[in-house]
Write a protein that holds these residues in place. Structure first.
Motif: not given
Length: 73
Positions: A12-19
């Protein structure tokens, strides 16, 4: 900038980081896309990034404007 990564046996793909916009930043610790298809996960990531960007631009009213109502049955 948001990025994708896989977790677990199911991939399963997960999103992480910042905007970021100007000097405001929203950090995303980890958000599940709910899919193991990379193209679908990329689409979910783009939609989520746009939603967070609009929240930075317009503040709390962006969340209210994004609500969808379903008709009564």
């Amino acid at each position: 900038m948001l990025s994708l990564r896989t977790r677990g046996k199911s991939g399963i793909y997960y999103i992480r980081g910042s905007v970021s916009l100007n000097r405001q930043t929203i950090d995303v610790k980890e958000f599940s896309t709910g899919t193991s298809d990379k193209d679908a996960a990329s689409h979910v990531m783009a939609q989520y990034q746009m939603q967070l960007h609009n929240e930075l631009l317009f503040g709390p009213t962006a969340k209210v404007a994004d609500v969808t109502f379903s008709p009564e049955m």
